[in-house]
Design a protein around this motif. Structure first.
Motif, PDB file in Angstrom:
ATOM      1  N   THR A 157     146.079  37.176 -26.948  1.00  0.00           N
ATOM      2  CA  THR A 157     145.798  37.457 -25.543  1.00  0.00           C
ATOM      3  C   THR A 157     146.118  36.227 -24.719  1.00  0.00           C
ATOM      4  OG1 THR A 157     144.098  38.238 -23.996  1.00  0.00           O
ATOM      5  CG2 THR A 157     143.398  36.700 -25.700  1.00  0.00           C
ATOM      6  N   THR A 158     146.310  36.385 -23.438  1.00  0.00           N
ATOM      7  CA  THR A 158     146.664  35.278 -22.551  1.00  0.00           C
ATOM      8  C   THR A 158     145.482  34.938 -21.660  1.00  0.00           C
ATOM      9  OG1 THR A 158     148.984  35.958 -22.545  1.00  0.00           O
ATOM     10  CG2 THR A 158     148.266  34.473 -20.794  1.00  0.00           C
ATOM     11  N   VAL A 159     145.137  33.654 -21.645  1.00  0.00           N
ATOM     12  CA  VAL A 159     144.032  33.163 -20.825  1.00  0.00           C
ATOM     13  C   VAL A 159     144.559  32.020 -19.964  1.00  0.00           C
ATOM     14  CG1 VAL A 159     141.737  32.131 -20.810  1.00  0.00           C
ATOM     15  CG2 VAL A 159     142.328  33.811 -22.556  1.00  0.00           C
ATOM     16  N   ALA A 160     144.507  32.172 -18.655  1.00  0.00           N
ATOM     17  CA  ALA A 160     144.977  31.148 -17.712  1.00  0.00           C
ATOM     18  C   ALA A 160     146.411  30.717 -18.010  1.00  0.00           C
ATOM     19  CB  ALA A 160     144.040  29.941 -17.747  1.00  0.00           C
ATOM     20  N   GLY A 161     147.244  31.687 -18.378  1.00  0.00           N
ATOM     21  CA  GLY A 161     148.643  31.408 -18.658  1.00  0.00           C
ATOM     22  C   GLY A 161     148.928  30.968 -20.072  1.00  0.00           C
ATOM     23  N   TRP A 162     147.873  30.805 -20.897  1.00  0.00           N
ATOM     24  CA  TRP A 162     148.049  30.325 -22.269  1.00  0.00           C
ATOM     25  C   TRP A 162     147.874  31.461 -23.274  1.00  0.00           C
ATOM     26  CZ3 TRP A 162     149.232  25.506 -24.201  1.00  0.00           C
ATOM     27  CH2 TRP A 162     149.250  24.459 -23.281  1.00  0.00           C
ATOM     28  N   PRO A 163     148.765  31.595 -24.259  1.00  0.00           N
ATOM     29  CA  PRO A 163     148.454  32.450 -25.406  1.00  0.00           C
ATOM     30  C   PRO A 163     147.282  31.818 -26.175  1.00  0.00           C
ATOM     31  CG  PRO A 163     150.806  31.942 -25.291  1.00  0.00           C
ATOM     32  CD  PRO A 163     150.114  31.044 -24.320  1.00  0.00           C
TER      33      PRO A 163
END
Length: 741
Positions: A26-32
């Motif tokens: 999943t992506t959180v704040a643009g990060w995988p």
């Protein structure tokens, strides 16, 4: 109780994110999220673990505050002088100083600095030579350990390995973020299990511990031989890196570059032993960390407008994934892959009947040369035909080896993206796909975890690293030193994935799709140093560079980053000096370990060869010189890439030293027979598995044999050696206790 809780936390941080990587997609704040946890999140957790352990055992420092203040002032002055030197070189470049002069100045000024420290710290005192007088403050020992640890593999090859292998490696080679997790997580085991116990023993070398703990001759002898085996494999990779950098900086031949770098190594370790090596490594750490962080910060600022590369490169992973999908479907890229598949099939045809194929190829080359001579062809055409004839393998065995390697390379490059793994995809296959896809996923994840385990346990067992913690004033200092070491190491390790991602984005956006006539000069310059580092070829004949037509070796990504990013050449000189510092610092520690193993542990401690401290140091210096020359000779073969050689040494250390050390420290019933059996079983199984599956060995012997056990690749052979060593230690210890041995 605290140690048990910290070990449990270590296990969760080390293996949890890797095991559940697909579930954390999943992506959180643009990060995988899965990528961030394995590239950075777990590392921050490891730092917290060793810091908590160090604080729990903190004691009063042995050295006087005044001595520390003096060291701080000297260190501060050194950093200021280094920055002034870089500013002066930048001004000289703007003033027109030629690039060859800049490279030569960086090389020889670096070697002069290290030689000066070695001469100033020269000693014949055994305590100073072997353990630097046990007087190195933890913060400086942490810097020295970081420099010792961040070898050519970390500085030169780690970012390149991540570029080529992505998150988790390729079908034929696990890796990727396993190196980040393995090489940082191992320091938790050093801090929690190994370093304090060895420092408490008041010994000079790791084999000393085995002699003190188990008595007799064979535990020391086997430990010394294992130390030489692990360290020699490792030091060959460092000296190869020295030759690579020196030849690029000065333009001299690769072999001459090896000798230049070797001189810098020997002046430090030969004259002053651990005392000189320690302070040389402190100086080298500052150079290598600046050399790594400046280019990656520049690339981050260029692409994202923020120089804090480790914290801002996440969005680039998404852009790379989109571009990789486009390339996988592009007709031009597919045409390149089809050509590589055709070449692989041609090599397969040659290998079906090697004698006839070699005769046919030689006859064809001779006829071609005769035809050109009869037609009065130009000298250039004649030279080309003559080179083609001379380049043919001289024997059937050589032909089989060469064509087998070429076939394997063509098969690899015929895979999607030219054999380069997708950057952010964890493991091949699919856990919810067909049976074949599920098997591929399970095997990829198993190899990732196996390699990570070998790197962690190898970190906790490598003698040249453990010896560094003998130099602190106290056991508490050793704990604190591990914490400082991991902090300084992590500055590079959390930046390495950022560098790999930013360079790949740069290649995809600035190189792919460019005309062959407009390629940057650095490609041809590095190809002249070693064609295995960089090669491009117009495979599909459209004069446009496709991604699959670019062949970048793992050892080039970091070294060429300044030129890829368009930085001034002075930064390229700094990067080369940083790579040289990384290789030399590790080579110093490894050569010192091997010299001491031969002289102190094998020769002087055997039989009646007990001599005074001064003669012991003299013998160690002589042994160090002989080992250095042997390692330089082997490095000149260019037999394997740096990352592979280093990984092999970690597997050996994980199976040979780690089980024996932990059993000796934590289990009182461990016997002399048990530890001897364990070291023999661990080294034997690991070496046997590696050699049995090495292409060159199979070519020499004609051995086919079974495939990989449970799909585990040879680089992670240490897992089998570890199991064998554990069983051997346990069984032999029980049997020897019962028989009264």
């Amino acid at each position: 109780m605290l140690r048990g809780l910290l070990l449990l936390l270590w296990a969760l941080l080390a293996f949890g994110p890797a095991w559940f990587a697909r579930d954390l997609d999943t992506t959180v704040a643009g990060w995988p999220l899965n990528y961030w946890l394995c590239a950075q999140g777990a590392v921050f957790g490891f730092i917290a673990i060793v810091a908590i352990h160090a604080r729990a055992g903190r004691g009063r420092e042995d050295a006087a505050p005044g001595a520390h203040g003096r060291l701080h002032r000297i260190f501060g002055l050194y950093v200021l002088c280094l920055l002034a030197f870089l500013a002066a070189m930048a001004l000289a470049e703007r003033g027109g100083l030629p690039r060859p002069w800049i490279g030569a100045i960086f090389l020889f000024s670096s070697l002069a600095l290290y030689a000066g420290i070695g001469i100033f710290c020269r000693t014949s005192d055994a305590r100073e030579y072997y353990v630097a007088g046990r007087s190195v403050p933890p913060i400086y020992n942490g810097m020295a350990t970081a420099a010792d640890w961040m070898s050519a593999a970390s500085f030169i090859s780690l970012a390149g390995g991540l570029y080529l292998q992505g998150f988790s490696g390729m079908p034929g080679q696990a890796g990727g973020l396993a190196y980040i997790l393995g090489w940082t997580g191992g320091f938790c085991l050093v801090a929690l299990l190994i370093a304090p116990a060895l420092r408490r023993a008041e010994i000079y070398t790791v084999p000393d511990y085995f002699a003190q703990r188990f008595g007799g001759r064979w535990p020391r002898v086997l430990a010394a031989l294992a130390a030489v085996l692990c360290s020699f494999t490792y030091v060959v990779a460092q000296i190869y890196g020295v030759g690579l950098i020196a030849s690029r900086l000065t333009g001299v031949q690769f072999e001459i570059g090896i000798l230049l770098g070797l001189g810098g190594v020997l002046v430090c370790s030969f004259l002053g032993g651990m005392r000189a090596v320690t302070w040389t490594q402190v100086a080298q750490y500052v150079i290598l960390i600046l050399a790594f962080l400046i280019p990656v910060s520049w690339l981050a600022y260029k692409q994202l407008g923020n120089p804090a590369a480790p914290f801002v490169y996440g969005p680039q992973l998404g852009q790379i994934a989109v571009r990789e999908a486009e390339l996988a479907a592009a007709p031009a890229e597919r045409a390149v892959l089809a050509e590589f598949a055709r070449r692989a099939a041609a090599y397969e045809a040659l290998l079906r009947d090697v004698p006839a194929a070699l005769t046919r190829e030689r006859l064809h080359a001779q006829q071609r040369l005769q035809q050109l001579r009869a037609a009065s062809a130009s000298d250039a055409e004649l030279r080309e035909a003559s080179r083609a004839l001379n380049a043919l393998p001289p024997t059937e065995q050589a032909a089989r080896e060469r064509w087998t390697r070429a076939m394997a390379e063509m098969h690899e490059r015929a895979r999607a993206l030219g054999g380069v793994a997708p950057m952010a995809t964890p493991f091949g296959g699919r856990p919810d796909g067909t049976p074949a896809e599920r098997a591929a996923f399970s095997t990829a994840r198993l190899n990732f975890l196996a390699l990570m385990l070998c790197l962690m346990l190898g970190t906790a067992g490598l003698p040249h690293l453990l010896t560094r913690f003998f130099t602190t004033p106290s056991v508490a200092g050793a704990r604190s030193s591990v914490a400082w070491s991991l902090l300084f190491i992590s500055l590079l390790y959390i930046a390495a994935p950022a560098l790999a991602v930013l360079v790949k984005h740069e290649v995809l956006s600035e190189l792919v799709g460019k005309s062959f006539d407009d390629l940057p000069a650095w490609i041809a310059q590095w190809a002249r140093v070693d064609p295995a580092l960089v090669s491009v070829a117009d495979v599909n004949g459209d004069r446009i560079l496709q991604f699959a037509e670019i062949r970048l070796g793992a050892d080039i990504i970091m070294l060429a980053t300044p030129e890829i990013g368009g930085l001034p050449y002075v930064i390229a000189g700094l990067v080369a000096a940083g790579g040289l510092a990384a290789a030399l610092s590790t080579a110093d520690g490894l050569l010192l370990t091997m010299g001491n193993a031969f002289a102190h542990d094998l020769y002087l401690q055997s039989g009646r060869r007990r001599v005074g401290a001064i003669y012991s140091v003299v013998f160690s210096k002589f042994a160090l010189l002989m080992v250095a020359l042997a390692a330089a000779y082997v490095a000149a073969w260019r037999s394997a890439d740096i990352l592979y050689l280093v990984t092999a040494s970690f597997s050996l250390a994980a199976s040979t030293f780690f089980p024996a050390l932990v059993a000796g420290i934590l289990w009182r019933r461990t016997s002399r027979a048990g530890v001897v059996a364990g070291m023999l079983a661990g080294a034997g199984v690991t070496l046997g598995y590696m050699l049995a599956h090495h292409p060159v060995v199979r070519g020499w012997t004609g051995f086919v044999g079974p495939g990989w056990w449970f799909g585990i690749q040879p680089a992670a052979a240490g897992v089998f050696g570890l199991a064998a060593a554990t069983v051997a230690i346990t069984s032999a210890s029980f049997l020897s206790r019962r028989s009264g041995l």
